[in-house]
Design a protein around this motif. Structure first.
Motif, short mmCIF file in Angstrom:
data_model
loop_
_atom_site.label_atom_id
_atom_site.label_comp_id
_atom_site.label_asym_id
_atom_site.label_seq_id
_atom_site.Cartn_x
_atom_site.Cartn_y
_atom_site.Cartn_z
N PHE A 1 0.83 -1.21 0.00
CA PHE A 1 0.00 0.00 0.00
C PHE A 1 0.86 1.26 0.00
CE2 PHE A 1 -2.71 3.19 2.19
CZ PHE A 1 -3.76 3.20 1.28
N GLY A 2 0.64 2.11 -0.98
CA GLY A 2 1.37 3.37 -1.09
C GLY A 2 2.54 3.34 -2.04
N ASN A 3 2.97 2.14 -2.50
CA ASN A 3 4.11 2.07 -3.42
C ASN A 3 3.78 2.54 -4.83
OD1 ASN A 3 5.39 -0.99 -1.95
ND2 ASN A 3 5.77 1.13 -1.39
N ALA A 4 2.53 2.43 -5.20
CA ALA A 4 2.10 2.83 -6.54
C ALA A 4 1.01 3.89 -6.43
CB ALA A 4 1.59 1.62 -7.32
N LYS A 5 0.82 4.64 -7.47
CA LYS A 5 -0.29 5.59 -7.51
C LYS A 5 -1.58 4.81 -7.78
CE LYS A 5 2.49 9.44 -9.25
NZ LYS A 5 2.68 10.42 -10.36
N SER A 6 -2.59 5.06 -7.01
CA SER A 6 -3.85 4.34 -7.18
C SER A 6 -4.90 5.23 -7.83
CB SER A 6 -4.35 3.82 -5.84
OG SER A 6 -4.54 4.88 -4.92
N HIS A 7 -5.74 4.60 -8.65
CA HIS A 7 -6.76 5.33 -9.40
C HIS A 7 -8.04 4.49 -9.42
CE1 HIS A 7 -3.27 7.53 -11.20
NE2 HIS A 7 -2.72 6.33 -11.15
N GLU B 1 -3.64 8.18 -20.72
CA GLU B 1 -2.90 9.22 -20.00
C GLU B 1 -1.87 8.61 -19.04
OE1 GLU B 1 -6.03 11.48 -18.24
OE2 GLU B 1 -6.41 12.65 -20.07
N LEU B 2 -2.25 7.52 -18.36
CA LEU B 2 -1.31 6.85 -17.47
C LEU B 2 -0.15 6.24 -18.25
CD1 LEU B 2 -3.73 5.05 -14.98
CD2 LEU B 2 -2.56 7.25 -14.69
N ASN B 3 -0.45 5.69 -19.41
CA ASN B 3 0.57 5.09 -20.26
C ASN B 3 1.55 6.15 -20.76
OD1 ASN B 3 1.88 3.12 -21.83
ND2 ASN B 3 0.58 3.54 -23.59
N GLN B 4 1.04 7.30 -21.12
CA GLN B 4 1.90 8.38 -21.59
C GLN B 4 2.75 8.95 -20.46
OE1 GLN B 4 -1.07 10.96 -23.30
NE2 GLN B 4 -0.97 9.99 -25.31
N ALA B 5 2.20 8.95 -19.25
CA ALA B 5 2.94 9.49 -18.10
C ALA B 5 4.02 8.53 -17.63
CB ALA B 5 1.97 9.78 -16.96
N GLU C 1 3.63 8.93 -27.77
CA GLU C 1 3.57 7.49 -27.62
C GLU C 1 3.54 7.09 -26.14
OE1 GLU C 1 5.71 5.09 -30.95
OE2 GLU C 1 7.08 6.64 -30.27
N GLY C 2 2.99 5.90 -25.90
CA GLY C 2 2.96 5.40 -24.54
C GLY C 2 4.32 4.91 -24.09
N LYS C 3 4.58 4.96 -22.78
CA LYS C 3 5.86 4.54 -22.24
C LYS C 3 5.85 3.09 -21.75
CE LYS C 3 7.18 9.22 -20.84
NZ LYS C 3 7.51 10.12 -19.69
N ILE C 4 4.66 2.55 -21.51
CA ILE C 4 4.57 1.21 -20.95
C ILE C 4 4.07 0.19 -21.97
CG2 ILE C 4 3.53 -0.21 -19.12
CD1 ILE C 4 3.43 2.35 -17.41
N TYR C 5 3.02 0.54 -22.71
CA TYR C 5 2.52 -0.37 -23.73
C TYR C 5 2.27 0.36 -25.02
CZ TYR C 5 -2.21 1.34 -22.52
OH TYR C 5 -3.30 2.11 -22.28
#
Length: 465
Positions: free
Chosen positions: A148-154, A168-172, A461-465
């Motif tokens: 809990f708290g290690n990642a940003k939650s949405h 937006e999360l992928n781009q960030a 472009e996305g950074k993760i996928y």
């Protein structure tokens, strides 16, 4: 019912009759350019590239290497030069590009990508273990261990735009836990299926992960996430040839296509030949290269590139874009699916993103004499500007557009095993190639320079996928 042999024989006979009819019609209809861009060579190129023996030219397959070797040999025979990737094109002396008449392998631009396959994913949410059917992950890192708290939650509510939020999360980039309301179950399943197939990334410079949980939990009181992935490297190959400019060698006009396709069906019984997508565009690139090489008077440098891996994420064009200074690329003519007549008639072509630069207007000035034009993309809702290799260069400010004739709203062959050479209109395709030769002549001559694309207006472009 016909036997397999009889059916194949009939198909072959019908195809040969079709070719003869097309050649006769073009001989009667076109005289000025047809002698320089002969239909016979066009037919030979697309027949090879769309043949069953290449088994659909899937990325990472032995058959796509055969296609690459064919394209490289054609570039060598035409008299192009390979790109010296060790040299900066901002400083390049064009005669330092090596000769490769007898070394077609020098046209092969090899690189590696990272294939990511998730092995395990376990999530506890509010002290309850979540079933795998309600989980999905996109990651560029091998180990994910969150408390809990290690990642940003949405939280994605019932009325939220799931695709917009994930984009937006992928781009960030970064690390995100996304709790998705069950109202989005159908869309969640689509993302889950996509991510479960594994991801391919050109670079791992942005380590991050997005973990999705389909749940109607209103509050996130605690969570833990543990996931693992295997990352392996795989080789891919572009094919790039150069025709040096005689007056402005640092200014580049790029003609491109992608030569990869989808391979074979899961059961191995049928082939996605990819005749229109995009053996047709690659055939155009080969024959435009031959046309300009035979003319031998191009003032600007002409670059001809057959990209790999467009179908799995555009990795060929992404790698290529890192091997040159994009500021030197005056325009990119990306040719994508020209094998059938467009909605505007046989031999016509449309371009994506016409409003983003004045390239279309400049090309149409050359087509007035032919009483034709390049039309605006008739399918704006499809987002086609971002769905081919032009997008990579456009993000760097290049006036990079795709040129196509497909009737995407009616094409029953798109990404189907029926996209074979018998589905094409070779007369229309040949005329499109000639029209592109005429339209781009002022670019080749250095007479016009299109406006640059505003990079700020292009989706990143996305950074993760």
């Amino acid at each position: 019912m016909m036997s397999i042999f009889d059916s194949t024989l009939k198909k072959h006979t019908d195809y040969k009759l079709k070719i003869f009819s097309v050649m006769l019609a073009i001989t009667c209809s076109f005289s000025s350019v047809a002698a320089t861009i002969p239909l016979k060579q066009v037919v030979k190129d697309i027949t090879y590239l769309a043949a069953d023996k290449l088994k659909g030219r899937a990325s990472f397959s032995p058959e796509i290497d055969q296609a690459a070797n064919y394209i490289a040999q054609r570039f060598a025979n035409i008299g192009l030069k390979p790109l010296q990737t060790s040299l900066s094109l901002s400083k390049i002396a064009i005669n330092s590009i090596v000769d490769a008449k007898e070394k077609p392998a020098l046209f092969l631009q090899a690189f590696t990508v990272n294939q990511i396959q998730v092995q395990t994913l376990n999530v506890m949410l509010n002290s309850k273990k979540i079933s795998p059917e309600y989980l999905a992950i996109a990651t560029t890192i091998e180990e994910v261990n969150w408390q809990f708290g290690n990642a940003k939650s949405h939280r994605v509510e019932k009325t939220d735009d799931l695709r917009k939020i994930l984009t937006e999360l992928n781009q960030a980039g970064g690390q995100h836990l996304v709790i998705i309301n069950s109202a989005h179950a159908k869309s969640f399943k689509a993302y889950q299926n996509y991510f479960n197939r594994g991801l391919t990334k050109l670079s791992l410079e942005h380590p991050g992960a997005i973990v999705m949980v389909l749940s109607d939990e209103n509050e996130i009181e605690n969570y833990s996430v543990n996931a693992s992935a295997i990352i392996t490297k795989q080789s891919l190959t572009n094919v790039v040839g150069v025709l040096p400019g005689i007056e402005s060698p640092k200014e580049i006009v790029l003609y491109s296509s992608h030569y990869d396709h989808l391979g074979i069906t899961d059961d191995g019984k049928k082939i996605y030949n990819g005749a229109d997508d995009d053996a047709s565009g690659t055939t155009a690139v080969l024959n435009l290269a031959q046309y300009y090489a035979e003319k031998g008077d191009n003032k600007r440098t002409l670059m001809f590139s057959a990209f790999t891996a467009e179908e799995i994420g555009g990795f060929g064009s992404s790698y290529f874009s890192q091997q040159l200074n994009p500021d030197n690329v005056v325009a990119m003519i990306n040719i994508e699916m020209i094998g059938k007549p467009s909605k505007f008639g046989p031999g016509t072509v449309w371009m994506t993103g016409m409003e983003r630069s004045n390239l279309g207007a400049l090309l149409n000035e050359k087509l007035i004499a032919l009483d034709t034009q390049i039309y605006q993309d008739p399918y704006p809702k499809q987002g086609l500007f971002y769905r081919s290799d032009n997008a990579t260069l456009a993000r760097l400010g290049v006036p990079a557009h795709s040129f196509s004739s497909t009737q995407l709203d009616k094409d029953q062959h798109y990404h189907q095993v029926s996209d074979d050479i018998s589905s094409l209109d070779l007369s229309s395709m040949h005329k499109v190639i000639e029209s592109l030769a005429t339209a781009t002549q002022s670019l080749v001559d250095g007479a016009v320079t299109p406006t640059r694309i505003d990079k700020a207006q292009i989706t990143i472009e996305g950074k993760i996928y």
